[in-house]
Write a protein that holds these residues in place. Structure first.
Motif, PDB file in Angstrom:
ATOM      1  N   UNK B 695       0.848  -1.178   0.000  1.00  0.00           N
ATOM      2  CA  UNK B 695       0.000   0.000   0.000  1.00  0.00           C
ATOM      3  C   UNK B 695       0.888   1.233   0.000  1.00  0.00           C
ATOM      4  N   UNK B 698      -0.136   4.814   2.500  1.00  0.00           N
ATOM      5  CA  UNK B 698      -0.367   4.291   3.842  1.00  0.00           C
ATOM      6  C   UNK B 698      -0.180   5.284   4.973  1.00  0.00           C
ATOM      7  N   UNK B 699      -0.220   6.565   4.676  1.00  0.00           N
ATOM      8  CA  UNK B 699      -0.163   7.554   5.760  1.00  0.00           C
ATOM      9  C   UNK B 699      -0.789   8.844   5.259  1.00  0.00           C
TER      10      UNK B 699
ATOM     11  N   UNK C  43      12.324   4.596  10.816  1.00  0.00           N
ATOM     12  CA  UNK C  43      13.041   4.632   9.546  1.00  0.00           C
ATOM     13  C   UNK C  43      14.409   5.271   9.742  1.00  0.00           C
ATOM     14  N   UNK C 257       5.631  10.477  -8.809  1.00  0.00           N
ATOM     15  CA  UNK C 257       4.938   9.517  -7.944  1.00  0.00           C
ATOM     16  C   UNK C 257       3.475   9.535  -8.362  1.00  0.00           C
TER      17      UNK C 257
ATOM     18  N   UNK D 116       8.926   1.195   4.819  1.00  0.00           N
ATOM     19  CA  UNK D 116       9.360   2.260   3.904  1.00  0.00           C
ATOM     20  C   UNK D 116       8.426   2.389   2.709  1.00  0.00           C
ATOM     21  N   UNK D 117       7.699   1.328   2.397  1.00  0.00           N
ATOM     22  CA  UNK D 117       6.782   1.424   1.251  1.00  0.00           C
ATOM     23  C   UNK D 117       5.592   2.290   1.592  1.00  0.00           C
ATOM     24  N   UNK D 118       5.142   2.187   2.831  1.00  0.00           N
ATOM     25  CA  UNK D 118       3.891   2.845   3.186  1.00  0.00           C
ATOM     26  C   UNK D 118       4.055   4.344   3.388  1.00  0.00           C
ATOM     27  N   UNK D 119       5.225   4.796   3.751  1.00  0.00           N
ATOM     28  CA  UNK D 119       5.338   6.220   4.082  1.00  0.00           C
ATOM     29  C   UNK D 119       6.236   7.010   3.154  1.00  0.00           C
ATOM     30  N   UNK D 120       7.071   6.351   2.399  1.00  0.00           N
ATOM     31  CA  UNK D 120       8.046   7.136   1.649  1.00  0.00           C
ATOM     32  C   UNK D 120       7.872   7.082   0.154  1.00  0.00           C
ATOM     33  N   UNK D 121       6.625   6.818  -0.312  1.00  0.00           N
ATOM     34  CA  UNK D 121       6.503   6.481  -1.726  1.00  0.00           C
ATOM     35  C   UNK D 121       6.970   7.583  -2.665  1.00  0.00           C
ATOM     36  N   UNK D 122       6.833   8.854  -2.242  1.00  0.00           N
ATOM     37  CA  UNK D 122       7.239   9.911  -3.173  1.00  0.00           C
ATOM     38  C   UNK D 122       8.734   9.877  -3.441  1.00  0.00           C
ATOM     39  N   UNK D 123       9.488   9.180  -2.554  1.00  0.00           N
ATOM     40  CA  UNK D 123      10.933   9.136  -2.696  1.00  0.00           C
ATOM     41  C   UNK D 123      11.418   7.899  -3.449  1.00  0.00           C
TER      42      UNK D 123
END
Lengths: 154, 777, 285, 147
Positions: B695, B698-699, C43, C257, D116-123
């Motif tokens: 997903x 997710x935030x 993270x 994105x 890291x997939x859920x929160x950093x997708x723009x990166x």
């Protein structure tokens, strides 16, 4: 680490782990559960408190960073049993439904009115952009802030 | 319903003083001695075999009290329940076992695998980092299409494909309708997956009292009683030894109308550790493992006459329901089917739904639950028809509206609309909008290269859920009204509001009905040890069903009060009236008795009329004879920025008819919030899983909830068409705004882009999407 | 958040000593609005956190006739609300007001944002447009770097290990100059999908004597849109539209994105460059 | 997520190819590489401390070089995981002469999972490209230094 803070006018001192977030300190150590946690990314604003006069997101501050600070939480707004005009506004205007975002929203409104006592509707909508509400559609919150603005400036 | 002292008045809420002072107690605010904090390790893979789990290091971490895996609990905690699995309703339905902790295989990102209880929440999190899981990743499925593709990986290996269930509904003669049609108008329509996101995430506190063999479970839930029943089954405990308490609940929107793994897991852990445990869901966990909404994609065909008359509708749709069922997963799309005819007269209708298992979180009830899909579909298609036939969308609506004299009206899907006047709501909204002027303005702006759009939604929805026969888990509601010796009134209600304000509206009804000051009334809900069984708060049912149960219980109390008053005043019951909160003989107000005076007599028990039981408390269980059908017209006026594709909502007009109104302030609030959520779906919100089943929204960094500055001031009004279904004539208004607003915004944006030849755009209407369409022409 | 040792030095000198002593194990905490969320999500897990918040001297904002200085620890709000900046250099408060939300601006710092070099942050664009100089302290003493040499790549700046950004200096713009910042917010996070800061100084004829355009959100690092600048120098407002078409020239790799593709960001860069330049010229006149 | 890119290495195709599949060179050039040890035919155990901006984590896993066709192409699979999530990337690297230099083109897929997939997708896209840029940039530097 030992820290000293003044919370809602009361001077207190505690020993905390450096990693403890201010919001957890306020809720779990000081025991003031009015400040809520709604997200992990500093976006929802439910955890907003006043820190040395500035509204801040207490989920993004370490308790140790607040050493020496003066903090006001939602519990500290009413004085001598009298609701703060913003609290009164939220009640009068139905500015809340589930109430979870409300403490943070009131703190954000408090900051807004301190800096801009007579905000326009657009000012209010921008001023609370750091606070998410999923229930109200925000209109009654805007009404509440306008109510408070009027009451506080006349 | 006549406006009396309280009912119909804009009374400010009685819930608010505690909430605005930080004195309300949500589940995370509950503290118990020796409380342990639970953290849950969740699958990072969408689909993988678990070849081993090593928890040694976690167990040895100082402060860790217990580490629980799926193997530890698989024989002691039953599966997560689904209440809608009747194969008669859902031909071919497969019902997979849904464990609270995964064993052998994980099937979506966020699926719970290991639970850790520690003395401190931070330590419990530390322990998760020390757990090693040996995963063998498998290919993942991220859409219904992928689930049905040849060679697709199988999610539940008990079966040889990923088909979850089918469902269909048919009315009239669809083939004849399509044969008779001048044209068939088709469009593929997508209802994107959404995340409910109440501001309070879920949370559970569990405490076991061994001396009483009692489990106390505090949960942020909309359905404390149903939860108690299910938890007792899952844990093998007697139901009357389980107490579920819904404390203050920070919003639900359907996602807390469920039974979740953590609720049973925490109950089990509290019992086996004999120590209280708390788990508070993080927002990321909420995104991954609290139910999602919508996620249906289908082809719609409308059989139409050239004059815009709609003859019939066919809808072939697939639903991506995720990896497992939650409480009502299969039931949600059935509500879409029931409402496919919208506000219109055509009766020839056919919907065939196929549901797929995918490697995602389950879908279930999210605000509107099935009706937003139906309404968006039909309201969008009306505009597509208008586009294709070059008609005014209003003309198409008016031509097909069910007339106000046709009620009660049975639709092609065999539901009976209770009451309505769709034209009245539309006319009122048009007047508020000054529609002609808007169209003139639109034409003028187009000449300047500015793109104003005007969109309509003339919705009808189904709420007041609902007759038990049509519900998966009971549709009735209950209440007890009791008057204490001093005249204070306590109401126990089986509904469990979480922001909807029933502590106020119910008290308004009691205040007027019993002749008592509103401050002397307490509404108690959400505690299964205190409140007789009820179903809960969802489906815009709390007032229409729960309120009716209360009014009936109150009526029984009032009859008794009047009998006692008549006896004391040496008069006849039919001569007793209530004036200024006193029960008196008509024409002799000076002789009147207060409710307190009568209640004291009832409790002292010596001056009662012969044959009258002492005490003053009555209960009622109300079975609604039908659903209720609120309706209305929403008009959105938007401008699309020609340079960037950004949408600005300039005006939003909503005329809703939810029957009689008990508290206009609260109704407005419900409509505002509903509109905001529907706008969220139209413009911003979308839960996206990538190809590997991760997903990526997710935030709150990537999933946009609407913010205050996204909206203009809403312009609201009502028409009032009382419902005949309940004595108050109320319908319900919790979901109407959400159901009505999404198509209004979509239609407005698409109307704005009409000069570019745009006919349909899938949601959400992100700026880039619109910009691209404007570039293409 | 994993456990860490916390240090709150009172002076820049002791902060520098700590930074050098702990090296890679340490993270410097300014406003905390990038670091703390990463730590909360686990993270990032530094074993040492050095909080610069107690160093009073780094919070000042001054607006003189020659130079505007912003201490690295000045909050966004300190810039937004500065009494003199609206008249001396309105681009600074205008940019500050576009960042995050009121609570974030109260706490987040200008220096923290610049040193962090998020590809979608607002300050880098404006610092480029104002040709800011960044003061850096390190093991080998102090040095200054121009903004145009500072933003290197995705989250990568010219800051070397052991170095700390201490302040920002901007030449106070002359009277006949003006600036503007135009941005589209990503609907969830508020970060810039694209943001353009433009600053111009006009000559007596009303043409652009100097032009600087900073673009953020579009490439891995904020950049100066030199092709736009070159096309506009010596020209007036009529040339803005054509010049702005070059706002994404030379970008080899676009940020992308699900919120916005590279093409769209490039388009926004062009649109916002035109808007920002037009406003800047209007304000300068 | 698709990942494509082109890079230039200042060496002949033969020399560039040698460098690219030399584990010692890879160990030096791969951003944050702490360890790269040969396990079996073309499979190397790897440990990296990688990160972008404030996000930093330790990852362990493997790098596999296969379908090696000197000096034109090979396939590389990186499969690593850590507490912040996992990364699995696979791609074909092709080499072609470009004057005296070598142009490398890369085409592959990257899967990023877990927190890291859920929160950093723009990166994600930017970070993946940055890392390949860093890798090939470092190899280019090696090539030029040893030329």
């Amino acid at each position: 680490m030992k820290i000293e803070v003044t919370v809602n006018g009361e001077h207190q001192s505690y020993d905390v782990e450096p990693r403890m977030l201010l919001v957890h300190f306020l809720r779990d150590v000081v025991g003031l559960t009015g400040t809520h946690v709604g997200c992990e990314t500093s976006l929802c604003g439910a955890c907003s408190v006043m820190l040395n006069g500035d509204a801040v997101k207490s989920c993004t501050i370490l308790a140790v960073q607040a050493d020496g600070a003066e903090i006001t939480t939602i519990e500290g707004l009413a004085q001598n049993g009298e609701l703060h005009p913003i609290q009164e506004g939220f009640w009068e205007c139905h500015g809340l439904q589930c109430g979870f975002c409300t403490p943070g929203m009131i703190i954000a409104a408090h900051q807004l009115l301190e800096r801009n006592p007579k905000p326009s509707e657009a000012d209010i909508r921008r001023g609370i952009e750091g606070n998410l509400c999923r229930c109200t559609g925000y209109q009654h919150i805007v009404d509440a802030v306008q109510y408070a603005s009027k009451k506080m400036t006349t | 319903m006549p406006i009396s002292k309280s009912v119909g008045a804009r009374i400010k809420r009685r819930e608010d003083p505690r909430m605005i002072q930080g004195l309300a107690h949500y589940v995370d605010d509950i503290q118990l001695p020796n409380l342990l904090h639970v953290a849950i390790l969740r699958s990072p893979y969408a689909h993988a075999r678990i070849n081993g789990i090593n928890t040694d290091a976690a167990q040895n971490l100082s402060g860790v009290k217990s580490v629980v895996t799926g193997d530890d609990v698989k024989d002691v905690i039953g599966g997560i329940p689904c209440a809608a699995t009747d194969p008669e309703g859902f031909p071919g339905i497969k019902v997979p076992h849904h464990p609270v902790l995964a064993t052998g295989k994980v099937r979506f990102v966020g699926e719970p695998i290991v639970a850790v209880a520690a003395t401190d929440a931070y330590i419990a999190q530390d322990a998760l980092d020390l757990i090693e899981v040996d995963y063998e990743p498998l290919d993942a499925i991220n859409s219904a299409d992928a689930a049905f593709a040849d060679g697709a990986p199988i999610i539940h290996e008990d079966w040889d494909d990923n088909m979850a269930f089918t469902w269909s509904i048919a009315g009239g003669d669809v083939d004849a309708a399509f044969a008779e049609a001048d044209q068939v108008v088709s469009q593929r329509i997508d209802h994107q997956r959404l995340v409910p996101n109440p501001m309070e995430t879920r949370g559970v506190v569990a405490q076991y009292l061994p001396g009483k063999d009692q489990l106390n479970l505090w949960s942020s839930t909309q359905i404390p009683h149903l939860l108690r029943t299910q938890i007792s089954v899952m844990l093998g405990m007697a139901e009357n030894h389980v107490r579920v308490i819904a404390p203050e609940v920070g919003g639900g929107f359907g996602c807390k109308l469920n039974v979740y793994a953590e609720e049973a897991l925490l109950g089990h852990m509290a019992k086996y550790l004999v120590q209280p445990v708390k788990w508070i869901e993080g927002r990321r966990e909420n995104f991954l493992h609290t139910i999602h909404g919508r996620d249906q994609t289908g082809d719609v065909e409308l059989a139409v006459k050239n004059d815009g008359t709609i003859l019939g509708l066919k809808y072939t749709v697939s639903a991506d329901v995720g990896a497992y069922y939650q409480l009502l997963t299969p039931a949600i799309p059935t509500l879409t089917g029931l409402m496919l005819c919208g506000s219109y007269t055509f009766k020839n209708v056919q919907m065939n739904l196929t549901a797929a298992f995918t490697n995602k979180m389950a879908t279930d009830a999210y605000r509107g639950a099935g009706r937003p899909e139906a309404t968006y579909l039909i309201e969008r298609m009306i505009d597509v028809v208008a586009h294709d036939l070059d008609l005014d969308p209003l003309e198409v609506r008016r031509k097909n509206f069910i007339g106000k004299d046709a009620f009660p009206y049975e639709t092609g899907t065999a539901v009976a609309y209770d009451s309505g006047d769709y034209t009245a709501a539309l006319d009122k909204a048009l007047k508020m909008a000054d529609y002609e002027a808007l169209r003139e303005q639109q034409a003028k702006l187009r000449e300047e290269g500015r793109y104003l759009g005007i969109g309509f939604s003339t919705y009808v929805e189904i709420c007041g859920m609902g007759p038990s026969a049509a519900m998966p888990a009971g549709g009735w509601e209950s209440s007890t009204v009791r008057v204490d010796p001093t005249g204070k009134v306590t109401v126990l209600t089986g509904v469990s509001p979480h922001g909807q304000g029933q502590e106020t509206t119910f008290a308004q009804l009691i205040a007027d009905g019993l002749g008592v000051d509103i401050d002397d009334i307490r509404i108690i809900h959400g505690d299964t040890d205190t409140v007789q069984y009820g179903i809960g708060t969802f489906g815009s049912r709390a007032t229409a069903v729960g309120g009716t149960a209360m009014v009936h219980a109150m009526g029984k109390v009032k009859d008794k009060v009047i009998n006692i008053a008549a006896h004391l005043l040496e008069s006849n019951p039919q001569d007793i009236v209530v004036e200024d909160n006193k029960y008196c003989v008509q024409g002799a107000p000076e002789s009147g008795l207060t409710l307190g005076e009568i209640a004291m007599v009832a409790h002292v028990g010596v001056q009662l009329p012969e044959g009258t039981e002492p005490g003053l408390a009555e209960s009622h269980f109300f079975e609604p004879p039908n659903f209720t059908y609120p309706f209305g017209t929403h008009i959105a006026v938007v401008e699309v920025d020609a340079d960037t594709g950004e949408v600005e909502i300039q005006r939003y007009i909503a005329v809703d008819d939810c029957g009689n109104i008990i508290n206009p302030l609260i109704v407005e609030g419900q409509v505002h919030g509903g509109i905001a959520q529907g706008v969220g779906q139209a413009l911003y919100e979308e839960a996206i899983y990538d190809e590997s089943g991760q997903m990526i929204t997710g935030s709150f960094m990537d999933y946009a909830l609407p913010k205050a500055h996204n909206f203009p001031r809403f312009e609201l009004a009502n028409t009032v068409t009382p419902s005949p279904v309940n004595p108050m004539g109320v319908k319900g208004v919790g979901e109407a705004g959400t159901i009505g607003s999404t198509p209004a915004i979509a239609n407005a944006v698409i109307d704005a882009l009409k000069p570019f030849g745009v006919r349909h755009i899938d949601l959400p209407l992100r700026p880039e999407k619109l910009w691209k369409l404007m570039q293409e022409t | 958040m994993t456990p860490f040792d916390y240090h709150a030095p009172k002076t820049l000198r002791s902060a520098m000593r700590l930074v050098q002593a702990f090296g890679d194990d340490a993270k410097v905490l300014a406003g905390g609005h990038s670091l703390i969320p990463s730590m909360k999500l686990r993270l990032a897990a530094p074993s040492v956190v050095i909080d610069l918040g107690g160093i009073a001297g780094l919070k000042r904002v001054t607006a003189g006739n020659e130079t505007i200085t912003i201490g690295a620890l000045a909050t966004h709000y300190a810039v937004e609300s500065h009494r003199l900046l609206p008249s001396k250099c309105s681009l600074l408060p205008e940019t500050a007001a576009e960042i995050g939300d009121a609570q974030v601006r109260n706490r987040g710092t200008v220096g923290g944002s610049i040193a962090h070099a998020d590809p979608a942050a607002d300050w880098p664009a404006t610092m480029l447009a104002l040709d800011a100089q960044f003061d850096i302290g390190g093991p080998d003493g102090e040095r200054a770097v121009a903004a145009s040499d500072f933003f290197v790549d995705l989250f990568i700046t010219d800051l070397q290990p052991g170095e700390v950004l201490t302040g920002i200096r901007i030449a106070t713009p002359p009277e006949n100059s003006g600036g503007a910042y135009v941005k589209m917010r990503q609907s969830a996070s508020g970060f810039a999908l694209a943001g353009v800061a433009a600053h111009v100084t006009l000559d007596d004829a009303g043409n652009c004597a100097s032009v600087a355009v900073g673009v953020t959100g579009v490439a891995p690092a904020a950049y100066r849109a030199r092709a736009v600048e070159d096309a506009l120098v010596g020209q007036g407002i009529d040339a803005v539209a054509d010049a702005s078409a070059h706002a994404a020239d030379g970008v080899e790799e676009f940020q992308e994105d699900h919120h916005a593709s590279g093409d769209y960001r490039a388009h926004l860069a062009r649109v916002f460059t035109q808007q920002a330049l037009s406003q800047a010229i209007e304000r300068a006149a | 997520m698709k990942l494509t890119g082109k890079h230039t290495i200042g060496a002949t195709v033969e020399r560039a190819f040698e460098l690219l599949i030399d584990p010692e060179v890879l160990a030096r050039c791969m951003p944050g590489c702490d360890k790269l040890e040969h396990r079996a035919d073309g499979v190397y155990d790897m440990a990296v401390s990688a990160g972008i901006g404030p996000v930093r984590g330790k990852y362990t896993g493997s790098v596999t070089l296969s379908d090696i066709q000197p000096p034109e192409r090979y396939t590389m699979v990186v499969d690593i995981k850590g507490t912040t999530g996992f990364v699995k990337g696979q791609g074909v690297v092709e080499l072609a002469p470009e004057g005296e230099n070598t142009q490398i083109s890369f085409e592959g897929d990257v899967q990023i999972g877990g927190p890291i997939a859920a929160v950093g997708q723009r990166m994600h896209a930017g970070a993946a490209r940055l890392m390949t840029r860093q890798l090939f940039g470092a190899i280019d530097a090696e090539a030029r230094a040893s030329a």
